[in-house]
Design a protein around this motif. Structure first.
Motif, short mmCIF file in Angstrom:
data_model
loop_
_atom_site.label_atom_id
_atom_site.label_comp_id
_atom_site.label_asym_id
_atom_site.label_seq_id
_atom_site.Cartn_x
_atom_site.Cartn_y
_atom_site.Cartn_z
N ARG A 1 0.85 -1.19 0.00
CA ARG A 1 0.00 0.00 0.00
C ARG A 1 0.89 1.25 0.00
NH1 ARG A 1 -5.22 1.48 1.40
NH2 ARG A 1 -5.72 -0.67 1.96
N LEU A 2 0.65 2.13 -0.96
CA LEU A 2 1.37 3.40 -1.03
C LEU A 2 0.60 4.44 -0.20
CD1 LEU A 2 3.52 5.30 -2.21
CD2 LEU A 2 2.04 5.61 -4.19
N LYS A 3 1.26 5.05 0.78
CA LYS A 3 0.60 5.98 1.69
C LYS A 3 1.25 7.36 1.57
CE LYS A 3 -1.30 4.01 5.23
NZ LYS A 3 -1.57 3.44 6.57
N LEU A 4 0.41 8.39 1.48
CA LEU A 4 0.88 9.76 1.22
C LEU A 4 0.37 10.71 2.28
CD1 LEU A 4 0.03 9.84 -2.59
CD2 LEU A 4 2.32 9.66 -1.64
N ASP A 5 1.27 11.58 2.74
CA ASP A 5 0.90 12.67 3.64
C ASP A 5 1.30 13.97 2.96
OD1 ASP A 5 0.26 14.31 5.80
OD2 ASP A 5 2.22 14.06 6.72
N PRO A 6 0.43 14.53 2.08
CA PRO A 6 0.81 15.71 1.30
C PRO A 6 1.02 16.93 2.19
CG PRO A 6 -1.16 14.65 0.42
CD PRO A 6 -0.92 14.07 1.78
N GLY A 7 2.05 17.71 1.87
CA GLY A 7 2.33 18.95 2.60
C GLY A 7 2.71 20.05 1.63
N ALA A 8 2.70 21.28 2.11
CA ALA A 8 3.05 22.42 1.25
C ALA A 8 4.55 22.43 0.94
CB ALA A 8 2.65 23.72 1.92
N LYS A 9 5.38 22.10 1.93
CA LYS A 9 6.82 22.09 1.73
C LYS A 9 7.38 20.68 1.61
CE LYS A 9 7.52 26.43 4.28
NZ LYS A 9 8.19 27.05 5.45
N LEU B 1 6.02 9.91 2.23
CA LEU B 1 5.63 8.83 1.33
C LEU B 1 6.17 7.51 1.88
CD1 LEU B 1 5.88 8.95 -2.53
CD2 LEU B 1 6.93 7.06 -1.30
N THR B 2 5.34 6.50 1.99
CA THR B 2 5.79 5.19 2.47
C THR B 2 5.11 4.07 1.69
OG1 THR B 2 4.07 5.15 4.18
CG2 THR B 2 6.24 5.95 4.85
N LEU B 3 5.77 2.92 1.68
CA LEU B 3 5.18 1.69 1.16
C LEU B 3 5.04 0.73 2.35
CD1 LEU B 3 7.08 1.08 -2.21
CD2 LEU B 3 4.69 1.72 -1.91
N VAL B 4 3.82 0.29 2.61
CA VAL B 4 3.53 -0.52 3.78
C VAL B 4 2.90 -1.85 3.35
CG1 VAL B 4 2.26 -0.64 5.96
CG2 VAL B 4 3.19 1.54 5.19
N ASN B 5 3.36 -2.92 3.97
CA ASN B 5 2.74 -4.23 3.78
C ASN B 5 1.60 -4.35 4.79
OD1 ASN B 5 2.08 -7.02 3.83
ND2 ASN B 5 4.12 -7.56 3.12
N ASP B 6 0.36 -4.31 4.30
CA ASP B 6 -0.80 -4.32 5.19
C ASP B 6 -0.90 -5.61 6.00
OD1 ASP B 6 -1.65 -1.81 4.59
OD2 ASP B 6 -3.13 -2.41 3.09
N THR B 7 -0.38 -6.69 5.47
CA THR B 7 -0.49 -7.98 6.16
C THR B 7 0.43 -8.06 7.37
OG1 THR B 7 -0.99 -9.04 4.04
CG2 THR B 7 -0.38 -10.48 5.87
N THR B 8 1.68 -7.65 7.19
CA THR B 8 2.66 -7.73 8.27
C THR B 8 2.84 -6.43 9.03
OG1 THR B 8 4.49 -7.16 6.78
CG2 THR B 8 3.91 -9.50 6.97
N GLY B 9 2.43 -5.29 8.44
CA GLY B 9 2.63 -3.98 9.06
C GLY B 9 4.02 -3.43 8.85
N GLU B 10 4.82 -4.10 8.03
CA GLU B 10 6.20 -3.67 7.81
C GLU B 10 6.26 -2.50 6.83
OE1 GLU B 10 10.49 -5.63 6.42
OE2 GLU B 10 8.59 -6.59 5.90
N ALA C 1 7.55 -1.64 -7.71
CA ALA C 1 6.89 -2.29 -6.57
C ALA C 1 5.47 -2.68 -6.95
CB ALA C 1 6.88 -1.36 -5.36
N ASN C 2 4.98 -3.74 -6.33
CA ASN C 2 3.63 -4.23 -6.61
C ASN C 2 2.63 -3.46 -5.72
OD1 ASN C 2 1.45 -5.77 -7.49
ND2 ASN C 2 1.80 -7.35 -5.93
N ILE C 3 2.23 -2.28 -6.17
CA ILE C 3 1.33 -1.42 -5.40
C ILE C 3 -0.11 -1.77 -5.75
CG2 ILE C 3 0.63 0.96 -4.94
CD1 ILE C 3 3.47 1.81 -5.65
N SER C 4 -0.90 -2.09 -4.73
CA SER C 4 -2.29 -2.50 -4.96
C SER C 4 -3.28 -1.44 -4.49
CB SER C 4 -2.58 -3.82 -4.23
OG SER C 4 -2.38 -3.66 -2.83
N ASP C 5 -2.88 -0.58 -3.53
CA ASP C 5 -3.79 0.42 -2.97
C ASP C 5 -3.01 1.70 -2.67
OD1 ASP C 5 -6.47 -1.16 -2.21
OD2 ASP C 5 -4.74 -2.42 -1.74
N ILE C 6 -3.76 2.80 -2.58
CA ILE C 6 -3.17 4.10 -2.23
C ILE C 6 -3.98 4.70 -1.08
CG2 ILE C 6 -2.63 6.44 -3.03
CD1 ILE C 6 -2.35 5.35 -5.84
N SER C 7 -3.28 5.29 -0.12
CA SER C 7 -3.94 6.02 0.98
C SER C 7 -3.42 7.45 0.97
CB SER C 7 -3.63 5.38 2.33
OG SER C 7 -4.20 4.09 2.41
#
Length: 427
Positions: A56-64, A68-77, A149-155
């Motif tokens: 899962r690709l996770k984004l925290d957009p900011g002005a500056k 950005l992280t890639l997280v394995n939802d199954t293991t939490g890694e 990377a095998n990205i299946s979802d985006i947050s």
């Protein structure tokens, strides 16, 4: 620990591997370096088919800065983490400077140049270039990561989830104030606005309390412009005093606090303006997009006892956040540098041409923005330097390294590590 991306012989992504395993593959010459940033290997021989775990690709957009992280939802890694540093404010200043120079030329006693702002049409959904650059930076890296990377979802951090309504459908009115996420949204805004330090004494890295500038006991409201952050000591010391009486011996600090209280948060405004534009752009990637609020991000991070950082916030975005494993993760710092300028010549502070710009951007096979490794064996600059290069037609280059700028390095001593792509990298 951050994993190393791996591709098969058909350039299709496999499961990221441990750095030790990557070193073994390189040592045995079973893989080659495909890309330096982020570090990616490609296998030389076909490998038996294995199940590739989705990320899962996770984004925290900011002005500056955008986390950005890639997280394995199954293991939490957390497999990969990065922070993209935008150049939106630089673009805004450059456009302002250009506008002022053109306006100044029109007002002088020289050849008249008519303004052209009335004969241009903007496309539907247009946003200012300074904001568009932030969107483009994020989308660029989403596309790059999809290739390795095998990205299946985006947050994406975007809107508020009404968690209290989900837990208790009968909730209403003042009951919301006693809920799980009560106060998180307001507090998050105040932390950004006041720089995460006490407004009165400036102390940092201590628990901060929400304080009313004009005391609520004397008619002060809960309006956001009447709220600030203070340490416990200053909060008790001020009590219900009027702010002017409390800081009567420090008029400069009083003026700064009152000015900051009324000042809008430019960074928050930029994020609010671009969040739905970014959401629509992410949906075009063809993947499911989950959204979560800033308060929920802080709630997830606080519950797991994680430190504040842009990439950590990204890992905590959304309701899908598992128990995270972030030990040993070192984020890649990606700084947007742009692709140069189209100016035919440089100008002085008055807008007049002052110096020539070379037409040829390549010098001895290098161009400004390349990341190079220079090994200098003689002279005053003996050493090994790795960094972003600025080329000169003379062949004497400047290299920006971690320790500073090294000038006058011959092109003969340089070897290309990573070709210019509009970004610089660091760990």
């Amino acid at each position: 620990m951050s994993k190393i991306f791996l591709l098969d012989t058909n350039q299709q992504p496999l499961n990221p591997i441990h750095p030790a395993q990557a070193r073994q593959l390189l040592k045995n010459k079973k893989a080659a370096i495909w890309r330096r940033f982020p570090f990616t290997l490609i296998l030389k021989e076909a490998k038996p088919e294995v199940e590739v775990q989705p990320l899962r690709l996770k984004l925290d957009p900011g002005a500056k800065t955008t986390g950005l992280t890639l997280v394995n939802d199954t293991t939490g890694e957390v497999v990969f983490a990065a922070e993209i540093q935008h150049r939106g404010f630089q673009i805004r200043e450059a456009l302002t400077s250009r506008r002022q120079l053109r306006r100044g030329r029109r007002n002088r006693k020289i050849r008249y140049r008519a303004p052209r702002f009335n004969n241009r049409r903007r496309k539907e959904g247009w946003i200012p270039p300074s904001l568009q650059s932030r969107i483009d930076n994020i989308i660029t890296w989403v596309k790059r990561l999809q290739k390795i990377a095998n990205i299946s979802d985006i947050s994406q951090e975007l809107v508020r989830f009404d968690m209290q309504k989900m837990e208790n459908p009968e909730i209403s009115g003042i009951e919301y104030q006693q809920g799980t996420l009560a106060g998180y949204e307001t507090r998050q805004y105040l932390l950004e606005k006041w720089g995460r330090k006490c407004a009165y004494c400036g102390v940092e890295h201590v628990p901060l309390q929400v304080e009313h500038i004009h005391a609520k006991a004397k008619g002060g409201s809960n309006r956001i412009s009447n709220l600030t952050l203070t340490c416990q000591k200053c909060n008790l010391k001020k009590g219900t005093k009027d702010i002017k009486d409390f800081l009567n011996k420090e008029p400069q600090k009083l003026e700064l606090i009152l000015k900051q209280a009324k000042k809008p948060l430019a960074s928050a405004a930029a994020v609010n303006t671009t969040r739905f534009t970014l959401l629509n752009a992410l949906k075009k990637a063809g993947l499911p997009v989950e959204t979560g609020s800033g308060g929920l991000t802080q709630f997830n991070r606080t519950n797991q006892g994680l430190e504040k950082a842009h990439w950590v916030d990204a890992a905590c975005v959304g309701e899908s956040t598992p128990k995270l494993i972030i030990k040993g993760i070192k984020p890649l710092i990606i700084t947007a540098k742009g692709h140069g300028t189209r100016q035919m010549c440089r100008t002085d502070k008055y807008g007049f041409p002052s110096r020539y710009v070379p037409r040829n951007k390549y010098v001895y096979g290098f161009q400004t923005g390349d990341i190079v490794k220079a090994v200098v064996t003689k002279g005053k600059k003996v050493g090994i330097y790795i960094g972003r290069v600025a080329v000169r037609t003379t062949g004497s280059f400047n290299i920006l390294t971690k320790i500073g700028l090294v000038q006058g390095v011959s092109y003969k001593n340089c070897k290309s590590v990573h070709k210019k792509d509009g970004y610089s990298y660091a760990y």
